[in-house]
Design a protein around this motif. Structure first.
Motif, PDB file in Angstrom:
ATOM      1  N   GLU A  54      30.022  42.994  53.194  1.00  0.00           N
ATOM      2  CA  GLU A  54      30.339  44.363  53.334  1.00  0.00           C
ATOM      3  C   GLU A  54      31.417  44.753  54.309  1.00  0.00           C
ATOM      4  N   PRO A  55      32.217  45.686  53.993  1.00  0.00           N
ATOM      5  CA  PRO A  55      32.166  46.692  52.974  1.00  0.00           C
ATOM      6  C   PRO A  55      32.971  46.406  51.530  1.00  0.00           C
ATOM      7  N   VAL A  56      33.358  45.100  51.914  1.00  0.00           N
ATOM      8  CA  VAL A  56      34.246  44.916  50.604  1.00  0.00           C
ATOM      9  C   VAL A  56      33.433  44.648  49.305  1.00  0.00           C
ATOM     10  N   MET A  57      32.335  44.051  49.393  1.00  0.00           N
ATOM     11  CA  MET A  57      31.538  43.713  48.286  1.00  0.00           C
ATOM     12  C   MET A  57      29.941  44.138  48.971  1.00  0.00           C
ATOM     13  N   SER A  58      29.232  45.033  48.296  1.00  0.00           N
ATOM     14  CA  SER A  58      28.125  45.435  48.787  1.00  0.00           C
ATOM     15  C   SER A  58      27.078  44.342  48.311  1.00  0.00           C
ATOM     16  N   GLU A  59      25.757  44.482  49.423  1.00  0.00           N
ATOM     17  CA  GLU A  59      24.635  43.612  49.164  1.00  0.00           C
ATOM     18  C   GLU A  59      24.006  43.761  47.893  1.00  0.00           C
ATOM     19  N   PRO A 117      46.752  34.510  53.677  1.00  0.00           N
ATOM     20  CA  PRO A 117      46.701  33.210  53.246  1.00  0.00           C
ATOM     21  C   PRO A 117      47.575  32.172  54.233  1.00  0.00           C
ATOM     22  N   ARG A 118      47.082  31.096  54.302  1.00  0.00           N
ATOM     23  CA  ARG A 118      47.811  30.036  55.127  1.00  0.00           C
ATOM     24  C   ARG A 118      47.737  28.571  54.639  1.00  0.00           C
ATOM     25  N   THR A 170      40.430  23.867  35.128  1.00  0.00           N
ATOM     26  CA  THR A 170      40.424  22.759  36.018  1.00  0.00           C
ATOM     27  C   THR A 170      41.624  22.844  37.049  1.00  0.00           C
ATOM     28  N   ASP A 171      42.495  23.832  36.829  1.00  0.00           N
ATOM     29  CA  ASP A 171      43.638  24.223  37.639  1.00  0.00           C
ATOM     30  C   ASP A 171      43.392  25.534  38.534  1.00  0.00           C
ATOM     31  N   ILE A 172      42.339  25.810  39.048  1.00  0.00           N
ATOM     32  CA  ILE A 172      41.838  27.200  39.564  1.00  0.00           C
ATOM     33  C   ILE A 172      42.234  26.729  41.241  1.00  0.00           C
ATOM     34  N   CYS A 173      42.740  27.837  41.874  1.00  0.00           N
ATOM     35  CA  CYS A 173      43.209  27.800  43.256  1.00  0.00           C
ATOM     36  C   CYS A 173      42.448  28.860  43.877  1.00  0.00           C
ATOM     37  N   VAL A 174      42.788  30.151  43.453  1.00  0.00           N
ATOM     38  CA  VAL A 174      42.195  31.212  43.791  1.00  0.00           C
ATOM     39  C   VAL A 174      41.785  32.133  42.783  1.00  0.00           C
ATOM     40  N   LEU A 175      40.571  32.519  42.440  1.00  0.00           N
ATOM     41  CA  LEU A 175      39.782  32.918  41.367  1.00  0.00           C
ATOM     42  C   LEU A 175      39.323  34.496  41.662  1.00  0.00           C
ATOM     43  N   VAL A 176      39.582  35.442  40.929  1.00  0.00           N
ATOM     44  CA  VAL A 176      39.051  36.779  40.936  1.00  0.00           C
ATOM     45  C   VAL A 176      38.155  36.927  39.896  1.00  0.00           C
ATOM     46  N   ASP A 177      37.036  37.589  39.879  1.00  0.00           N
ATOM     47  CA  ASP A 177      36.165  37.857  38.596  1.00  0.00           C
ATOM     48  C   ASP A 177      36.505  39.267  38.232  1.00  0.00           C
ATOM     49  N   TRP A 178      36.893  39.520  37.164  1.00  0.00           N
ATOM     50  CA  TRP A 178      37.383  40.838  36.430  1.00  0.00           C
ATOM     51  C   TRP A 178      36.312  41.343  35.711  1.00  0.00           C
ATOM     52  N   TRP A 179      35.227  40.639  35.459  1.00  0.00           N
ATOM     53  CA  TRP A 179      34.009  41.667  34.795  1.00  0.00           C
ATOM     54  C   TRP A 179      33.691  42.814  35.314  1.00  0.00           C
ATOM     55  N   GLU A 180      33.178  43.607  34.742  1.00  0.00           N
ATOM     56  CA  GLU A 180      33.020  45.345  35.264  1.00  0.00           C
ATOM     57  C   GLU A 180      31.599  44.722  36.404  1.00  0.00           C
ATOM     58  N   HIS A 181      30.738  43.940  36.295  1.00  0.00           N
ATOM     59  CA  HIS A 181      29.623  43.931  37.244  1.00  0.00           C
ATOM     60  C   HIS A 181      30.281  43.326  38.501  1.00  0.00           C
ATOM     61  N   LEU A 195      40.569  45.220  43.651  1.00  0.00           N
ATOM     62  CA  LEU A 195      41.484  43.923  43.804  1.00  0.00           C
ATOM     63  C   LEU A 195      42.111  43.817  45.076  1.00  0.00           C
ATOM     64  N   ASP A 196      42.545  45.191  45.722  1.00  0.00           N
ATOM     65  CA  ASP A 196      43.256  45.443  47.042  1.00  0.00           C
ATOM     66  C   ASP A 196      42.239  44.787  47.990  1.00  0.00           C
ATOM     67  N   ASN A 197      40.990  45.006  47.823  1.00  0.00           N
ATOM     68  CA  ASN A 197      39.952  44.764  48.820  1.00  0.00           C
ATOM     69  C   ASN A 197      39.458  43.259  48.897  1.00  0.00           C
ATOM     70  N   ILE A 198      39.798  42.624  47.855  1.00  0.00           N
ATOM     71  CA  ILE A 198      39.085  41.292  47.677  1.00  0.00           C
ATOM     72  C   ILE A 198      39.982  40.192  48.366  1.00  0.00           C
ATOM     73  N   TRP A 199      41.275  40.618  48.712  1.00  0.00           N
ATOM     74  CA  TRP A 199      41.901  39.638  49.668  1.00  0.00           C
ATOM     75  C   TRP A 199      41.420  39.440  50.869  1.00  0.00           C
ATOM     76  N   LYS A 200      40.665  40.500  51.237  1.00  0.00           N
ATOM     77  CA  LYS A 200      40.263  40.807  52.547  1.00  0.00           C
ATOM     78  C   LYS A 200      38.855  39.597  52.982  1.00  0.00           C
ATOM     79  N   ILE A 201      38.250  39.258  51.822  1.00  0.00           N
ATOM     80  CA  ILE A 201      37.148  38.243  51.912  1.00  0.00           C
ATOM     81  C   ILE A 201      37.338  36.806  51.125  1.00  0.00           C
ATOM     82  N   ILE A 202      38.479  36.537  50.851  1.00  0.00           N
ATOM     83  CA  ILE A 202      38.990  35.050  50.454  1.00  0.00           C
ATOM     84  C   ILE A 202      38.965  34.135  51.568  1.00  0.00           C
ATOM     85  N   ASP A 203      38.179  33.160  51.317  1.00  0.00           N
ATOM     86  CA  ASP A 203      38.124  31.837  52.144  1.00  0.00           C
ATOM     87  C   ASP A 203      39.213  31.092  51.947  1.00  0.00           C
ATOM     88  N   TRP A 204      40.552  31.218  52.423  1.00  0.00           N
ATOM     89  CA  TRP A 204      41.817  30.388  52.184  1.00  0.00           C
ATOM     90  C   TRP A 204      41.387  28.988  52.624  1.00  0.00           C
TER      91      TRP A 204
END
Length: 211
Positions: A54-59, A117-118, A170-181, A195-204
């Motif tokens: 939170e607040p990017v992705m709620s409980e 990212p780093r 098998t070539d995934i580096c950074v994955l974003v779920d685009w399903w509605e849920h 999408l703008d917010n999810i970058w705040k919670i990516i574990d690089w």
């Protein structure tokens, strides 16, 4: 190619497929990997509390998305003794759904600071897109073109790719779920804000380990 990064497959599995269908090695790996059906699937435990994003992705989103939907793929796969239902290959669908969610949730972390990212991921992004900001714009442009349910991801080769519904890749580096849920509870119809917010919670660090 790091064969030991794909413990379920080896050159003796992949090379005949590549030669038979005139495919490159990466596509052949995906084909062979997608065709494997483990006896049992597990859902990777969350490495954080359900309210930690939170607040990017709620409980509430995590509870519904992870506890009910993500875990459901493994449960249905493990309970399916027939392999198909109603003319669709449900077992492969559930296997792919489990695979993708086991990539998605472990690469998230509690929001903290700019979270740019780093390491190897940053090098890949700068080589392919020039800047972090340019990459985000290119990623958004690709993701917003997805019609219906799917995924968008940065590949280990530096390409932005999409997945319709679910599929093993098998070539995934950074994955974003685009399903509605993944975004509707928190963002309603505003997928761009999600999408703008999810970058705040990516574990690089996790993403760097995939390169």
């Amino acid at each position: 190619m790091k064969w030991n990064s794909h413990p379920t497959i080896s050159p003796r599995h992949v090379l005949p497929v590549a030669n038979k269908y005139n495919m490159n090695i990466r596509d052949s790996i995906d084909l062979v990997e997608a065709s494997t059906r483990p006896a049992k699937l597990d859902t990777t435990p969350l490495p954080y509390a359900k309210n930690a994003l939170e607040p990017v992705m709620s409980e509430a989103t995590i509870d519904y998305h992870y506890e009910h939907l993500a875990k459901g793929y493994a449960k249905r796969y493990n309970a399916d003794n027939t392999g198909n239902s109603g003319g669709t290959y449900v077992k492969d669908f559930n296997r792919a759904g489990n695979f993708l969610h086991n990539k998605f949730f472990p690469q998230l972390r509690p929001p903290k600071g700019a979270n740019r990212p780093r390491g190897a991921v940053l090098t890949l992004i700068e080589e392919k897109f020039g800047t972090w900001e340019d990459f985000k714009e290119a990623f958004k442009e690709t993701a917003m073109k997805i019609q219906g349910s799917g995924w968008a991801y940065l590949s280990t080769g530096g390409d932005i790719k999409t997945i319709a519904n679910h599929a093993v890749r098998t070539d995934i580096c950074v994955l974003v779920d685009w399903w509605e849920h993944a975004w509707a509870l928190d963002y309603q119809a505003d997928k761009e804000k999600y999408l703008d917010n999810i970058w705040k919670i990516i574990d690089w660090d996790v993403c760097n380990e995939r390169l």
